[in-house]
Scaffold this motif. Sequence first.
Motif, PDB file in Angstrom:
ATOM      1  N   GLY A 179       5.007  -4.556   1.575  1.00 33.48           N
ATOM      2  CA  GLY A 179       3.631  -4.813   2.007  1.00 33.48           C
ATOM      3  C   GLY A 179       3.052  -3.620   2.749  1.00 33.48           C
ATOM      4  N   ALA A 180       1.901  -3.138   2.268  1.00 30.05           N
ATOM      5  CA  ALA A 180       1.283  -1.955   2.881  1.00 30.05           C
ATOM      6  C   ALA A 180       0.008  -2.309   3.634  1.00 30.05           C
ATOM      7  CB  ALA A 180       1.008  -0.890   1.829  1.00 30.05           C
ATOM      8  N   GLY A 181       0.058  -3.394   4.413  1.00 28.92           N
ATOM      9  CA  GLY A 181      -1.008  -3.661   5.375  1.00 28.92           C
ATOM     10  C   GLY A 181      -0.748  -2.804   6.608  1.00 28.92           C
ATOM     11  N   ARG A 240       1.813  -4.811  -3.417  1.00 25.32           N
ATOM     12  CA  ARG A 240       1.442  -5.588  -4.602  1.00 25.32           C
ATOM     13  C   ARG A 240       0.051  -5.240  -5.132  1.00 25.32           C
ATOM     14  NH1 ARG A 240       1.655 -11.659  -3.064  1.00 25.32           N
ATOM     15  NH2 ARG A 240      -0.178 -11.062  -1.882  1.00 25.32           N
ATOM     16  N   GLU A 241      -0.898  -4.988  -4.242  1.00 19.09           N
ATOM     17  CA  GLU A 241      -2.283  -4.773  -4.700  1.00 19.09           C
ATOM     18  C   GLU A 241      -2.773  -3.372  -4.384  1.00 19.09           C
ATOM     19  OE1 GLU A 241      -4.540  -7.834  -2.857  1.00 19.09           O
ATOM     20  OE2 GLU A 241      -3.379  -9.424  -3.819  1.00 19.09           O
ATOM     21  N   ALA A 242      -3.004  -3.124  -3.104  1.00 16.28           N
ATOM     22  CA  ALA A 242      -3.527  -1.815  -2.689  1.00 16.28           C
ATOM     23  C   ALA A 242      -3.227  -1.641  -1.213  1.00 16.28           C
ATOM     24  CB  ALA A 242      -5.033  -1.751  -2.927  1.00 16.28           C
ATOM     25  N   GLY A 290      -3.547  -1.180   2.681  1.00 20.74           N
ATOM     26  CA  GLY A 290      -4.601  -1.634   3.592  1.00 20.74           C
ATOM     27  C   GLY A 290      -4.475  -3.106   3.905  1.00 20.74           C
ATOM     28  N   GLY A 291      -3.962  -3.877   2.933  1.00 20.97           N
ATOM     29  CA  GLY A 291      -3.804  -5.317   3.145  1.00 20.97           C
ATOM     30  C   GLY A 291      -5.127  -5.975   3.475  1.00 20.97           C
ATOM     31  N   GLN A 292      -5.070  -7.001   4.296  1.00 19.29           N
ATOM     32  CA  GLN A 292      -6.322  -7.687   4.690  1.00 19.29           C
ATOM     33  C   GLN A 292      -7.262  -6.716   5.386  1.00 19.29           C
ATOM     34  OE1 GLN A 292      -5.632 -11.381   7.086  1.00 19.29           O
ATOM     35  NE2 GLN A 292      -3.550 -10.624   6.876  1.00 19.29           N
ATOM     36  N   ALA A 293      -6.695  -5.818   6.172  1.00 23.58           N
ATOM     37  CA  ALA A 293      -7.549  -4.902   6.935  1.00 23.58           C
ATOM     38  C   ALA A 293      -8.402  -4.057   5.990  1.00 23.58           C
ATOM     39  CB  ALA A 293      -6.695  -4.014   7.818  1.00 23.58           C
ATOM     40  N   GLY A 294      -7.872  -3.799   4.796  1.00 26.66           N
ATOM     41  CA  GLY A 294      -8.622  -3.017   3.808  1.00 26.66           C
ATOM     42  C   GLY A 294      -9.920  -3.695   3.410  1.00 26.66           C
ATOM     43  N   ARG A 295     -10.042  -4.980   3.696  1.00 28.15           N
ATOM     44  CA  ARG A 295     -11.275  -5.716   3.352  1.00 28.15           C
ATOM     45  C   ARG A 295     -12.245  -5.750   4.528  1.00 28.15           C
ATOM     46  NH1 ARG A 295     -11.309  -7.290  -1.608  1.00 28.15           N
ATOM     47  NH2 ARG A 295      -9.415  -8.052  -2.566  1.00 28.15           N
ATOM     48  N   SER A 296     -11.840  -5.146   5.633  1.00 33.08           N
ATOM     49  CA  SER A 296     -12.691  -5.214   6.813  1.00 33.08           C
ATOM     50  C   SER A 296     -13.736  -4.102   6.780  1.00 33.08           C
ATOM     51  CB  SER A 296     -11.825  -5.081   8.067  1.00 33.08           C
ATOM     52  OG  SER A 296     -12.641  -4.904   9.181  1.00 33.08           O
ATOM     53  N   ARG A 323     -15.663  -3.237   9.300  1.00 33.80           N
ATOM     54  CA  ARG A 323     -15.670  -2.499  10.565  1.00 33.80           C
ATOM     55  C   ARG A 323     -14.712  -3.145  11.550  1.00 33.80           C
ATOM     56  NH1 ARG A 323     -17.698   1.909  12.567  1.00 33.80           N
ATOM     57  NH2 ARG A 323     -18.197   2.309  10.410  1.00 33.80           N
ATOM     58  N   ILE A 324     -13.636  -2.437  11.823  1.00 35.98           N
ATOM     59  CA  ILE A 324     -12.689  -2.925  12.834  1.00 35.98           C
ATOM     60  C   ILE A 324     -13.127  -2.294  14.148  1.00 35.98           C
ATOM     61  CG2 ILE A 324     -10.264  -2.894  13.555  1.00 35.98           C
ATOM     62  CD1 ILE A 324      -9.616  -2.481  10.519  1.00 35.98           C
ATOM     63  N   GLU A 325     -13.511  -3.137  15.092  1.00 38.09           N
ATOM     64  CA  GLU A 325     -14.080  -2.581  16.319  1.00 38.09           C
ATOM     65  C   GLU A 325     -13.125  -2.667  17.497  1.00 38.09           C
ATOM     66  OE1 GLU A 325     -18.181  -2.799  17.004  1.00 38.09           O
ATOM     67  OE2 GLU A 325     -18.574  -4.016  15.234  1.00 38.09           O
TER      68      GLU A 325
HETATM   69  C1  LIG Z   1     -12.231  -9.304   6.285  1.00 39.87           C
HETATM   70  C2  LIG Z   1     -11.232  -9.153   7.405  1.00 39.87           C
HETATM   71  C3  LIG Z   1     -11.617  -8.541   8.585  1.00 39.87           C
HETATM   72  C4  LIG Z   1     -10.689  -8.380   9.626  1.00 39.87           C
HETATM   73  N1  LIG Z   1     -11.081  -7.744  10.765  1.00 39.87           N
HETATM   74  C5  LIG Z   1     -10.190  -7.547  11.775  1.00 39.87           C
HETATM   75  C6  LIG Z   1     -10.559  -6.844  12.951  1.00 39.87           C
HETATM   76  O1  LIG Z   1     -11.676  -6.412  13.099  1.00 39.87           O
HETATM   77  N2  LIG Z   1      -9.617  -6.655  13.891  1.00 39.87           N
HETATM   78  C7  LIG Z   1      -8.339  -7.125  13.767  1.00 39.87           C
HETATM   79  O2  LIG Z   1      -7.516  -6.914  14.642  1.00 39.87           O
HETATM   80  N3  LIG Z   1      -7.969  -7.807  12.660  1.00 39.87           N
HETATM   81  C8  LIG Z   1      -8.856  -8.027  11.658  1.00 39.87           C
HETATM   82  N4  LIG Z   1      -8.495  -8.724  10.552  1.00 39.87           N
HETATM   83  C9  LIG Z   1      -7.117  -9.225  10.446  1.00 39.87           C
HETATM   84  C10 LIG Z   1      -6.185  -8.068  10.094  1.00 39.87           C
HETATM   85  O3  LIG Z   1      -6.696  -7.374   8.984  1.00 39.87           O
HETATM   86  C11 LIG Z   1      -4.796  -8.576   9.808  1.00 39.87           C
HETATM   87  O4  LIG Z   1      -4.347  -9.243  10.957  1.00 39.87           O
HETATM   88  C12 LIG Z   1      -3.853  -7.437   9.472  1.00 39.87           C
HETATM   89  O5  LIG Z   1      -4.284  -6.780   8.304  1.00 39.87           O
HETATM   90  C13 LIG Z   1      -2.431  -7.951   9.269  1.00 39.87           C
HETATM   91  O6  LIG Z   1      -1.647  -6.875   8.861  1.00 39.87           O
HETATM   92  P1  LIG Z   1      -0.284  -7.106   8.082  1.00 39.87           P
HETATM   93  O7  LIG Z   1       0.221  -5.744   7.759  1.00 39.87           O
HETATM   94  O8  LIG Z   1       0.595  -7.996   8.861  1.00 39.87           O
HETATM   95  O9  LIG Z   1      -0.627  -7.918   6.768  1.00 39.87           O
HETATM   96  P2  LIG Z   1      -1.709  -7.732   5.631  1.00 39.87           P
HETATM   97  O10 LIG Z   1      -2.852  -6.931   6.114  1.00 39.87           O
HETATM   98  O11 LIG Z   1      -1.964  -9.108   5.128  1.00 39.87           O
HETATM   99  O12 LIG Z   1      -0.953  -6.873   4.529  1.00 39.87           O
HETATM  100  C14 LIG Z   1       0.109  -7.389   3.782  1.00 39.87           C
HETATM  101  C15 LIG Z   1       0.241  -6.625   2.490  1.00 39.87           C
HETATM  102  O13 LIG Z   1       1.414  -7.047   1.813  1.00 39.87           O
HETATM  103  C16 LIG Z   1       1.164  -7.119   0.417  1.00 39.87           C
HETATM  104  N5  LIG Z   1       2.121  -8.055  -0.172  1.00 39.87           N
HETATM  105  C17 LIG Z   1       2.192  -9.399   0.011  1.00 39.87           C
HETATM  106  N6  LIG Z   1       3.214  -9.917  -0.686  1.00 39.87           N
HETATM  107  C18 LIG Z   1       3.802  -8.881  -1.321  1.00 39.87           C
HETATM  108  C19 LIG Z   1       4.912  -8.791  -2.224  1.00 39.87           C
HETATM  109  N7  LIG Z   1       5.616  -9.869  -2.564  1.00 39.87           N
HETATM  110  N8  LIG Z   1       5.231  -7.576  -2.723  1.00 39.87           N
HETATM  111  C20 LIG Z   1       4.526  -6.461  -2.366  1.00 39.87           C
HETATM  112  N9  LIG Z   1       3.460  -6.506  -1.524  1.00 39.87           N
HETATM  113  C21 LIG Z   1       3.107  -7.698  -1.012  1.00 39.87           C
HETATM  114  C22 LIG Z   1      -0.267  -7.606   0.348  1.00 39.87           C
HETATM  115  O14 LIG Z   1      -0.856  -7.272  -0.901  1.00 39.87           O
HETATM  116  C23 LIG Z   1      -0.900  -6.866   1.526  1.00 39.87           C
HETATM  117  O15 LIG Z   1      -1.457  -5.632   1.122  1.00 39.87           O
HETATM  118  C24 LIG Z   1      -9.381  -8.887   9.492  1.00 39.87           C
HETATM  119  C25 LIG Z   1      -8.998  -9.526   8.306  1.00 39.87           C
HETATM  120  C26 LIG Z   1      -9.918  -9.668   7.281  1.00 39.87           C
HETATM  121  C27 LIG Z   1      -9.483 -10.340   6.006  1.00 39.87           C
END
Ligand SMILES: Cc1cc2nc3c(=O)[nH]c(=O)nc-3n(C[C@H](O)[C@H](O)[C@H](O)COP(=O)(O)OP(=O)(O)OC[C@H]3O[C@@H](n4cnc5c(N)ncnc54)[C@H](O)[C@@H]3O)c2cc1C
Length: 554
Positions: free
Chosen positions: A234-236, A258-260, A262-268, A270-272
């Motif tokens: 996972g590259a979030g 799996r996708e790209a 940035g993960g969920q943050a990639g859809r943000s 503006r992270i402030e």
């Molecule tokens: C629209 C939006 C706006 C946000 N704004 C803020 C903000 O302003 N401030 C803030 O603090 N937080 C914000 N968040 C929340 C924040 O983005 C998430 O808390 C953070 O991205 C979590 O990071 P993560 O690395 O744990 O997981 P994720 O960001 O969810 O990344 C996980 C990654 O793992 C990949 N993955 C999953 N399963 C597999 C698999 N089986 N094999 C390979 N890859 C896999 C996924 O494709 C994904 O890219 C926002 C979220 C969204 C959706």
Amino acid sequence: MPKPILMTVDDDPEVLRAVERDLRRQYGNRYRVMAADSGASAMEAVRQLKLRNDSISLFLVDQRMPMMSGVEFLEQAIVLYPDAKRALLTAYADTDAAIRAINSVQIDHYLMKPWDPPEERLYNVVDDLLDDWQANFSPPFEGVRVVAHRWSPAGMEIRDFLGRNFIPYQWLDVETSDIAKQLLTTSKTDITCLPLVVFADGSFIPKPNVNTVAAKLNLKTKADLPFYDLIVIGAGPAGLAASVYGAADGLRTLLIEREAPGGQAGRSSRIENYLGFPTGLSGGDLARRAVAQARRFGVEILTPQEVAGLRSDGPSRVVKLADGAEIAGRAVLVASGISYRTLDIPGAEKLLGAGVYYYAPMSDAISYRDGDVYIIGGANSAGQAAMYFSKFARKVTMVVRGAALSMTMSQYLEDQITATKNIEVLVNTNVINVCGEGHCESITLRNSKTGEERSAPATALLIYAGALPRTEWLAGVVERDQSGYVISGQHLSSGESRRPKGWSASRDPYYLETSVPGIFVAGDVRHRSAKGVTSGVGEGAMAVKLVHEYLATL
Ligand SMILES: Cc1cc2nc3c(=O)[nH]c(=O)nc-3n(C[C@H](O)[C@H](O)[C@H](O)COP(=O)(O)OP(=O)(O)OC[C@H]3O[C@@H](n4cnc5c(N)ncnc54)[C@H](O)[C@@H]3O)c2cc1C
């Protein structure tokens, strides 16, 4: 940028060689000179050049050719290259045809054969034409072009994939773009082949999926080595941080996404609230910077590639990929985050990707220009989306189930929303129906307090309804809670013991370690994690420290 092209066409091989030689001598350093020995072969070359988005500055064409005359060739070629300058090569006997061509194909000049000496009789004319052409020339887009209908879910998926993988692309709406129509003609395809993806080298794929596009773009989906020190899934933010710090510390690190990135943050938009960026930054920017940093430290990144399974084999932890390949590591970090939750709204599913989106890609904002956008959700992600899309849409309406935004949203964001004139917030409201022929056209709203229902025109319905972990592939591998979050550290206890069932090490699990030694978890997917970009990055960094401690015990 590739050099613009000077194309000359003549069926007489000697004349063709001579023109080509003279043009190359004078213009070869600034232009690519191409020669064709018939109108048909020249037309084929023109089509290929169009697919590659090359520029043609000048056609210098013999009028008298057996199968296709110069004028007939120009009639076809200028449809694809309307801005190219046109000159006919004529014998004295063809002067009348050349003069008629001034009207029929707007030729800019006709040159009499022979043109010796070229300094006097050729270059003056060509210089003039090229100066004119240069004055109005704007360099063509270099990159991937996606031809699709505005509301095509498949086109949307490809655009989202390209955008989130930082691949420059141009989207061409088949209904409004002349270039889109030309690309269908030159690729000899039609609207049944949409979406059509045309690459910078002129090759194209009709109706592709993201994997075929990824393969064509040489995105890396296969690992170089059979064994790594650390495999990150996972590259979030959490996975990117762990990869950067792991590789910086000298661990051979593989990151699988799996996708790209940035993960969920990639859809943000503006992270402030991320430390060190007082004016905020977009999730795309954060991901792009982190990927560059990871690559600089030597992280190997596979994307798009999905992890489908995980097992232990003695001291190794073996990751199984969706394509069946297996890669082993000394330690594994699960940073797979959470995925959006879907809502069961009648009519929504069939319009998914056609105006109805979960966590809509920002690249799509332009499609809503002057439209009416409805956003379901009252949390920060919905608030950010409302702020972002309000710059494009005529009006954005937030549809919130609860009694007030402040119950779920940060104060700073609520203040921004209140101050934005074209955002309205409807509280105690649900969307109960979505309608549209081929794309979202209207929705039905229901006030949960009064029971009142009303229909409203809607260009788009964007849904931000929370998320859940998708960790089925970890079932039976590591302990998870009832919702699927992965349990770690002190939360892993069986009865009186601080150690989980089957735990094999002679120590307690580390804070971010799962029920299997050597398998770690960080970020949103972790049971009782703080959730958010900052904590994800923090946990990713901390996981690397704990991986080092674990490796020292082996
Ligand atoms: C629209 C939006 C706006 C946000 N704004 C803020 C903000 O302003 N401030 C803030 O603090 N937080 C914000 N968040 C929340 C924040 O983005 C998430 O808390 C953070 O991205 C979590 O990071 P993560 O690395 O744990 O997981 P994720 O960001 O969810 O990344 C996980 C990654 O793992 C990949 N993955 C999953 N399963 C597999 C698999 N089986 N094999 C390979 N890859 C896999 C996924 O494709 C994904 O890219 C926002 C979220 C969204 C959706």
